[in-house]
Design an enzyme around this catalytic site. Structure first.
Site, PDB file in Angstrom:
ATOM      1  N   LEU A 107       0.817  -1.204   0.000  1.00 54.23           N
ATOM      2  CA  LEU A 107       0.000   0.000   0.000  1.00 54.23           C
ATOM      3  C   LEU A 107       0.852   1.256   0.000  1.00 54.23           C
ATOM      4  CD1 LEU A 107      -2.750  -1.022   2.582  1.00 54.23           C
ATOM      5  CD2 LEU A 107      -2.629  -1.506   0.134  1.00 54.23           C
ATOM      6  N   GLY A 152       1.077  -5.413   1.254  1.00 53.20           N
ATOM      7  CA  GLY A 152       0.046  -5.562   0.226  1.00 53.20           C
ATOM      8  C   GLY A 152       0.498  -6.376  -0.961  1.00 53.20           C
ATOM      9  N   ASN A 176       4.281  -7.599   6.746  1.00 53.57           N
ATOM     10  CA  ASN A 176       5.160  -6.937   7.716  1.00 53.57           C
ATOM     11  C   ASN A 176       4.562  -5.667   8.303  1.00 53.57           C
ATOM     12  OD1 ASN A 176       5.360  -5.473   5.291  1.00 53.57           O
ATOM     13  ND2 ASN A 176       7.432  -4.774   5.783  1.00 53.57           N
ATOM     14  N   GLU A 177       3.246  -5.538   8.258  1.00 53.18           N
ATOM     15  CA  GLU A 177       2.586  -4.316   8.720  1.00 53.18           C
ATOM     16  C   GLU A 177       2.962  -3.953  10.159  1.00 53.18           C
ATOM     17  OE1 GLU A 177       0.204  -5.556   5.209  1.00 53.18           O
ATOM     18  OE2 GLU A 177       1.151  -6.585   6.901  1.00 53.18           O
TER      19      GLU A 177
END
Length: 301
Positions: A107, A152, A176-177
């Site tokens: 994203l 994303g 990995n957010e």
């Protein structure tokens, strides 16, 4: 661009797996590629190339430097995927990248920083739409992952039926957010759980693990490792094997497996948007994103 995204969001998913006991949409007519043996559609972020003779469509990301999933990318992907879903000549879709060393970095942070709540809502609805179109597609979806695939980018790969990753230790993949101070939503989690199992997904999402190709293969995050120059050709060869299965049987089987996850997302969609807008609008989260962008600028400098 916002108007285009709203228009794309209205395109029917009636040709996708959502129609198999799901929620039918209204048919929205879109122009497509015509009747030549090979047809292509190129936009600024995405190139779609359908070979009618083979039934294979290639959706190639071409938004340097890292194929970020911003509003333009989401809009073009949504329109391209809807066209392919309605095209009877298309039996399978290969997702890949035209940008060296990266599949997609995920994203676009610029769509999550310093914007209005209305922008965040539109952006997140676009992200949801993309996942729904990928995950519910009646077509065979193969990810030809020829570069790094965090966040994303990993989600798009998880949405496919089969994942082929270039065997290059630099090309890591994962959700990995958490490392960025962002919480992966439940449908990201569901996609990971459905692929690697609950315990591995729990650890992966909490730590924001980025897996090397070898480790990704070991846990089942990807299905195959091949040399980098063989990723695309292997994807085409693999697609031909999937074509051996009668379409109707494969499509019904896919719907049976994926419908509960799709229904859960649709039932909680508005609440998920509300949660995202509230979360991303927090001062602490905006500060974290600001610090992350400053870090990226320092690395570039």
């Amino acid at each position: 661009m916002a108007a285009l995204l709203r228009k794309a969001a209205r395109v029917s998913l009636s040709g996708s797996l959502l129609s198999a006991g799901g929620r039918p949409g209204r048919l929205y007519a879109l122009p497509y590629f015509g009747s030549n043996s090979r047809n292509s559609s190129t936009s600024s972020k995405v190139k779609v190339d359908l070979d009618n003779s083979s039934g294979i469509a290639v959706v190639k990301f071409q938004g340097p430097p890292v194929n970020s999933m911003g509003m333009d990318f989401l809009t073009e992907m949504a329109i391209g995927l809807d066209k392919l879903e309605l095209d009877k000549n298309c039996r399978g879709i290969i997702l890949t990248s035209a940008v060296p060393k990266v599949f997609s970095a995920g994203l676009d942070i610029m769509d999550m920083y310093g914007k209005t709540p209305e922008h965040y809502e539109l952006f997140w609805r676009g992200v949801q739409d993309l996942w729904l179109k990928l995950y519910s597609s009646s077509k065979i979806m193969i990810a030809a992952i020829n570069g790094a695939s965090p966040a994303g980018g990993c989600l798009m790969a998880l949405s496919c039926d089969y994942r082929i990753l270039a065997d290059n230790p630099r090309y890591k993949i994962g959700l990995n957010e958490a490392q960025l101070g962002i919480v992966a939503p439940f449908w990201f989690k569901d996609s990971m759980v459905n692929t690697v199992g609950y315990r591995i997904a729990e650890e992966s999402i909490q730590f924001g693990v980025m897996y090397s190709p070898a480790d990704a293969l070991k846990i089942g995050l990807v299905d195959q490792l091949v040399p980098e120059d063989k990723v695309f050709s292997t994807a085409k060869e693999t697609m031909e094997k999937w074509f051996d299965i009668p379409d109707h049987a494969r499509q019904i089987s896919k719907s049976m497996m994926r419908k509960p996850t799709i229904d859960r997302m649709l039932a909680n969609r508005e609440a998920d948007i509300k949660n995202f807008v509230g979360f991303i609008s927090k001062d602490s989260i905006q500060k974290s994103l600001e610090m992350y962008m400053a870090m990226l600028k320092m690395k570039k400098g």
